[in-house]
Design a protein around this motif. Structure first.
Motif, PDB file in Angstrom:
ATOM      1  N   TYR A   1       1.223  -1.312   0.415  1.00 28.32           N
ATOM      2  CA  TYR A   1      -0.193   0.021   0.326  1.00 28.32           C
ATOM      3  C   TYR A   1       1.126   0.956  -0.171  1.00 28.32           C
ATOM      4  O   TYR A   1       2.071   1.015   0.590  1.00 28.32           O
TER       5      TYR A   1
ATOM      6  N   PHE B   1       0.947   5.710   0.150  1.00 24.51           N
ATOM      7  CA  PHE B   1       0.580   6.575   0.865  1.00 24.51           C
ATOM      8  C   PHE B   1       1.277   8.346   0.328  1.00 24.51           C
ATOM      9  O   PHE B   1       2.109   7.836   0.590  1.00 24.51           O
TER      10      PHE B   1
ATOM     11  N   TYR C   1       1.229  11.918   1.932  1.00 23.72           N
ATOM     12  CA  TYR C   1       0.549  12.529   3.134  1.00 23.72           C
ATOM     13  C   TYR C   1       1.330  14.240   3.425  1.00 23.72           C
ATOM     14  O   TYR C   1       2.594  14.608   3.294  1.00 23.72           O
TER      15      TYR C   1
ATOM     16  N   LEU D   1      -0.327  14.942  10.559  1.00 20.29           N
ATOM     17  CA  LEU D   1      -0.373  14.700   9.160  1.00 20.29           C
ATOM     18  C   LEU D   1      -1.562  14.574   8.489  1.00 20.29           C
ATOM     19  O   LEU D   1      -2.511  14.120   8.664  1.00 20.29           O
TER      20      LEU D   1
ATOM     21  N   PHE E   1      -3.880  13.067   4.558  1.00 23.00           N
ATOM     22  CA  PHE E   1      -3.705  12.300   4.011  1.00 23.00           C
ATOM     23  C   PHE E   1      -3.782  12.779   2.845  1.00 23.00           C
ATOM     24  O   PHE E   1      -4.885  13.713   2.578  1.00 23.00           O
TER      25      PHE E   1
ATOM     26  N   LEU F   1       5.263  20.265   3.707  1.00 25.69           N
ATOM     27  CA  LEU F   1       6.626  18.888   3.976  1.00 25.69           C
ATOM     28  C   LEU F   1       5.395  17.532   4.295  1.00 25.69           C
ATOM     29  O   LEU F   1       4.041  18.194   4.175  1.00 25.69           O
TER      30      LEU F   1
ATOM     31  N   PHE G   1       5.369  13.452   2.700  1.00 25.28           N
ATOM     32  CA  PHE G   1       5.645  12.193   3.654  1.00 25.28           C
ATOM     33  C   PHE G   1       5.028  10.725   2.785  1.00 25.28           C
ATOM     34  O   PHE G   1       3.880  11.461   2.190  1.00 25.28           O
TER      35      PHE G   1
ATOM     36  N   ARG H   1       2.556   0.036   3.358  1.00 30.70           N
ATOM     37  CA  ARG H   1       2.781  -0.942   4.208  1.00 30.70           C
ATOM     38  C   ARG H   1       2.181  -2.025   3.509  1.00 30.70           C
ATOM     39  O   ARG H   1       2.190  -1.809   2.161  1.00 30.70           O
TER      40      ARG H   1
ATOM     41  N   LYS I   1       1.357  -2.373   9.958  1.00 28.53           N
ATOM     42  CA  LYS I   1       2.525  -0.802   9.785  1.00 28.53           C
ATOM     43  C   LYS I   1       2.569   0.021   9.281  1.00 28.53           C
ATOM     44  O   LYS I   1       3.022  -0.552   7.597  1.00 28.53           O
ATOM     45  N   THR I   2       2.531   0.976   9.365  1.00 28.31           N
ATOM     46  CA  THR I   2       3.241   1.867   7.950  1.00 28.31           C
ATOM     47  C   THR I   2       4.375   2.810   8.636  1.00 28.31           C
ATOM     48  O   THR I   2       4.503   3.098   9.374  1.00 28.31           O
ATOM     49  N   ILE I   3       5.452   2.662   7.496  1.00 31.19           N
ATOM     50  CA  ILE I   3       6.362   3.116   7.429  1.00 31.19           C
ATOM     51  C   ILE I   3       7.302   5.055   6.706  1.00 31.19           C
ATOM     52  O   ILE I   3       6.487   4.161   5.511  1.00 31.19           O
ATOM     53  N   PHE I   4       6.750   5.593   7.540  1.00 30.24           N
ATOM     54  CA  PHE I   4       7.181   7.014   6.670  1.00 30.24           C
ATOM     55  C   PHE I   4       8.815   7.076   6.012  1.00 30.24           C
ATOM     56  O   PHE I   4       9.677   6.738   6.819  1.00 30.24           O
ATOM     57  N   GLY I   5       8.906   8.058   5.117  1.00 31.63           N
ATOM     58  CA  GLY I   5      10.280   8.899   5.056  1.00 31.63           C
ATOM     59  C   GLY I   5      10.573   9.249   5.565  1.00 31.63           C
ATOM     60  O   GLY I   5       9.459  10.279   6.368  1.00 31.63           O
ATOM     61  N   ALA I   6      11.676  10.368   5.326  1.00 35.23           N
ATOM     62  CA  ALA I   6      12.280  11.474   5.899  1.00 35.23           C
ATOM     63  C   ALA I   6      11.588  12.623   5.247  1.00 35.23           C
ATOM     64  O   ALA I   6      11.336  13.417   6.163  1.00 35.23           O
TER      65      ALA I   6
ATOM     66  N   TYR J   1       3.869   7.346  16.886  1.00 32.08           N
ATOM     67  CA  TYR J   1       4.652   7.769  16.109  1.00 32.08           C
ATOM     68  C   TYR J   1       5.415   8.763  16.578  1.00 32.08           C
ATOM     69  O   TYR J   1       5.058   9.971  18.119  1.00 32.08           O
TER      70      TYR J   1
ATOM     71  N   GLN K   1      12.493  15.111  10.729  1.00 35.94           N
ATOM     72  CA  GLN K   1      12.333  14.474  10.530  1.00 35.94           C
ATOM     73  C   GLN K   1      11.160  13.590  10.411  1.00 35.94           C
ATOM     74  O   GLN K   1      10.260  14.147  10.834  1.00 35.94           O
ATOM     75  N   GLY K   2      10.914  12.581   9.624  1.00 38.18           N
ATOM     76  CA  GLY K   2       9.904  11.800   9.561  1.00 38.18           C
ATOM     77  C   GLY K   2       9.017  11.047  10.280  1.00 38.18           C
ATOM     78  O   GLY K   2      10.080  10.866  11.738  1.00 38.18           O
ATOM     79  N   PRO K   3       7.973  10.893  11.375  1.00 36.71           N
ATOM     80  CA  PRO K   3       7.895   9.820  11.801  1.00 36.71           C
ATOM     81  C   PRO K   3       8.425   8.746  11.697  1.00 36.71           C
ATOM     82  O   PRO K   3       8.284   7.422  11.066  1.00 36.71           O
TER      83      PRO K   3
ATOM     84  N   PHE L   1       8.231   4.851  13.452  1.00 34.49           N
ATOM     85  CA  PHE L   1       6.579   4.073  14.144  1.00 34.49           C
ATOM     86  C   PHE L   1       7.073   3.893  15.864  1.00 34.49           C
ATOM     87  O   PHE L   1       8.388   2.871  15.741  1.00 34.49           O
TER      88      PHE L   1
ATOM     89  N   GLN M   1       1.203  -0.220  17.359  1.00 31.76           N
ATOM     90  CA  GLN M   1       0.431   0.221  17.206  1.00 31.76           C
ATOM     91  C   GLN M   1      -0.832  -0.506  18.040  1.00 31.76           C
ATOM     92  O   GLN M   1      -0.433  -1.989  18.793  1.00 31.76           O
TER      93      GLN M   1
ATOM     94  N   LEU N   1      -4.293   6.195   7.231  1.00 36.24           N
ATOM     95  CA  LEU N   1      -4.041   6.627   8.724  1.00 36.24           C
ATOM     96  C   LEU N   1      -4.696   8.182   8.643  1.00 36.24           C
ATOM     97  O   LEU N   1      -4.498   8.792   8.186  1.00 36.24           O
TER      98      LEU N   1
ATOM     99  N   PHE O   1      -4.991  11.108  11.330  1.00 36.67           N
ATOM    100  CA  PHE O   1      -3.653  12.002  12.634  1.00 36.67           C
ATOM    101  C   PHE O   1      -4.068  12.345  13.555  1.00 36.67           C
ATOM    102  O   PHE O   1      -5.150  13.577  13.227  1.00 36.67           O
TER     103      PHE O   1
END
Lengths: 115, 115
Positions: free
Chosen positions: A32, A34, A36, A44, A46, A88, A90, A94, A102-107, B35, B41-43, B45, B48, B104, B106
């Motif tokens: 998945y 995304f 943001y 953040l 969506f 900003l 992001f 997932r 779990k969703t992981i974000f870039g910097a 987060y 920086q980015g969020p 994790f 959860q 998500l 937020f």
């Protein structure tokens, strides 16, 4: 393991010009994807997502993104930038097969749109 | 439909103290993710919660702990605060299982400063 790379810390564009914010990802399964947006001192919001189907997805405020499986990319685009798009951004991923929820974000990439 | 709310919005603690941050999830959501976003920086994790159980954890030490309550609200507890814990803590709610749309939602975050 999931990971996201946003190679540009900052993108500068003139108002009215097209913009692109780059994102590449790594997952072991099907993603998945995304985007943001975050305004100063806020949470953040969506913008858009890719789940399945058409590789070009459209989202809020005229933004769109193209999923490219072979290049593992999901670049954010807008045909004509507005000053109010400055924020900003992001990219997030997932892994629907192994990552659970779990969703992981870039910097993040800071977008400056100049009038 | 009520959105995600977090409290407090700002707080200042000293090293070694403990802090509890609270989050009310969006109506109809059953999952809460936490987060940590350090400045610039980015969020990242933290963990959860789904059905009152921890359902995934990031690379954070055990002094970061949480709870989810039957009404799906959640708490993040951090013990033995360190200077590097200074950050914006974001709570995000979502719907897992049938009806999962992936994105998500937020809250505005709790900004913690550790002196």
């Amino acid at each position: 393991a999931q990971s996201v790379a946003q190679p540009e810390d900052q993108v500068n564009v003139a108002e009215g010009n097209p913009l692109t914010v780059k994102c590449t990802y790594s997952v072991s399964g099907n993603p998945y994807l995304f985007w943001y947006v975050q305004y100063p001192n806020r949470g953040l919001q969506f913008l858009l997502k890719y789940i399945t189907g058409d590789n070009l997805v459209k989202g809020s405020y005229g933004f769109e993104a193209e999923f490219n499986k072979s290049q593992t990319s999901f670049h954010l685009k807008k045909p004509s930038a507005l000053v109010s798009d400055s924020a900003l951004y992001f990219c997030a991923v997932r892994d629907r097969n192994t990552g659970g929820f779990k969703t992981i974000f870039g910097a993040g990439t800071r977008l400056f749109v100049k009038a | 439909e009520t959105g995600v709310t977090q409290s407090p919005t700002h707080l200042i603690k000293t090293r070694g103290q403990q802090v509890t941050l609270r989050c009310s999830s969006q109506s109809g959501h059953n999952t809460v993710s936490w987060y940590q976003q350090a400045l610039g920086q980015g969020p990242q994790f933290i963990f959860q919660y789904y059905r009152e159980e921890e359902n995934g954890r990031g690379n954070f030490p055990p002094r970061f702990s949480g709870l989810q309550f039957p009404n799906y609200s959640s708490e993040l507890n951090v013990n033995a605060l360190e200077l590097d814990d200074s950050a914006l803590y974001l709570c995000a709610s979502s719907l897992a299982g049938q009806g999962d749309t992936g994105e998500l939602f937020f809250g505005e975050g709790s900004r913690l400063t550790v002196l």
